[in-house]
Enzyme design. Structure first.
Site, PDB file in Angstrom:
ATOM      1  N   ILE A  32      90.317 -19.283  32.795  1.00  0.00           N
ATOM      2  CA  ILE A  32      89.573 -19.005  34.016  1.00  0.00           C
ATOM      3  C   ILE A  32      90.287 -17.964  34.856  1.00  0.00           C
ATOM      4  CG2 ILE A  32      88.833 -20.025  36.215  1.00  0.00           C
ATOM      5  CD1 ILE A  32      88.266 -22.612  34.621  1.00  0.00           C
ATOM      6  N   TYR A 181      97.573 -35.325  34.347  1.00  0.00           N
ATOM      7  CA  TYR A 181      96.954 -34.026  34.614  1.00  0.00           C
ATOM      8  C   TYR A 181      95.981 -34.128  35.786  1.00  0.00           C
ATOM      9  CZ  TYR A 181      93.859 -30.029  34.279  1.00  0.00           C
ATOM     10  OH  TYR A 181      93.109 -28.923  34.583  1.00  0.00           O
ATOM     11  N   LYS A 185      96.218 -32.184  39.515  1.00  0.00           N
ATOM     12  CA  LYS A 185      95.179 -31.344  40.114  1.00  0.00           C
ATOM     13  C   LYS A 185      94.688 -31.932  41.439  1.00  0.00           C
ATOM     14  CE  LYS A 185      93.932 -28.085  38.477  1.00  0.00           C
ATOM     15  NZ  LYS A 185      94.502 -26.715  38.575  1.00  0.00           N
TER      16      LYS A 185
END
Length: 319
Positions: A32, A181, A185
């Protein structure tokens, strides 16, 4: 008499010009982050790729120049897992101001064992959150030197179902990779919201915006030689998924809008229009666990202690 016309509706296919502006994209060499950098480069801005891998950064710059003739793009070595190196990385940016940083780089591990950085921090928490927390501290004088700068934090849909364990931020007691994870985030997104609260409290011209890309698959992403390859089989195999999710080029759209659209305000969350998974970017309510100020304050204090720096001490500082 003079008349003014309303600006045209936002379109990801007609981005406004940004000549003379400077944007830094962490992890701009792949995924991204690469497409955020490519799309921003098409506006005439100078785009700086932050990457820990020099060869990958060179390949990404070559690809952007092939897609955007005349693109103003350069790279700096940036390793978010190496906290002591970040101050020197920011000095190497070599600009008098920065109009936006897109805190995009991240590490996602699928399997045990738990891994640590040289500083003893769990790798995903260190890279995705602590590194960006510390980087923001060193970037703040450059951001404050711009007329209206933005810190854009790229979160993840994976954070929506997670909650922070403030007594075990580094997953020392119970390490599960996917959960670690998602929590890393979530920490990153919570920091982005709390940063805007603190910026507003002192009347700073810098705004902090949080975005997420929805569902973004490699198999739905257009190919870029030397950066991203996609086989015909993968493309056709992923066709049914395109009803619900999108490619990484489209996953970049919320971050690009957060950088460029003058109507975007700090403290907001932007994601894809269709069920938060695909489509053009739109604002959505900030998830309640992201916006919890008591959790965010404790996370900020813990991050300050773990990194040894505090972005709050330089908010509004120019120089």
């Amino acid at each position: 008499m003079s008349s003014t016309s309303a600006p045209p509706p936002w379109s990801v296919h007609r981005l406004p010009r940004a000549d003379g502006r400077v944007f830094l994209v962490t992890g701009g060499n792949a995924g991204i982050g690469y497409f955020v950098a490519e799309q921003l480069a098409a506006t005439g801005a100078t785009v700086v790729l932050g990457s820990r891998d020099t060869a990958k950064a060179e390949a990404a710059m070559a690809s952007i120049r092939a897609q955007v003739p005349g693109a103003r793009v350069r790279a700096v070595r940036l390793d978010l897992a190496d906290l002591p190196s970040l101050e020197a990385s920011v000095r190497s940016v070599g600009m008098g101001h920065l109009d936006a940083v897109v805190n995009n780089a991240g590490v996602a591990l699928d399997d045990p064992p738990r891994r640590e950085t040289s500083d003893g921090h769990e790798l995903m928490f260190a890279t995705n959150h602590l590194g960006h927390f510390a980087l923001t501290r060193w970037l703040m004088p450059l951001l404050s030197a711009a007329p209206t700068a933005r810190v854009v934090t790229t979160g993840s849909f994976a954070a929506k179902s997670e909650r922070l364990d403030l007594d075990d931020l580094q997953s020392r007691k119970d390490y599960r990779p996917k959960r670690a994870y998602g929590r890393s985030k979530l920490a990153q997104m919570s920091f982005g919201v709390e940063l805007d609260r603190r910026l507003r409290a002192v009347g700073s011209t810098v705004a902090s915006v949080v975005v997420h890309p929805g569902g973004a698959l490699d198999s739905l992403t257009p190919p870029r030689p030397s950066v991203h390859a996609r086989t015909a089989g993968a493309r056709w195999g992923a066709a049914p998924a395109a009803l619900l999710v999108q490619g990484k080029h489209a996953g970049a759209w919320p971050a690009v809008r957060a950088v460029l659209d003058p109507s975007v305000h700090g403290g907001l969350l932007w994601g894809p229009r269709v069920f938060g998974l695909r489509g053009e970017p739109r604002p959505e309510p900030v998830w309640s666990h992201v916006a919890d100020p008591s959790v965010a304050t404790r996370l900020w204090d813990a991050s300050r202690d773990l990194t040894g720096v505090d972005p709050g001490t330089v908010i509004g500082v120019i120089g």
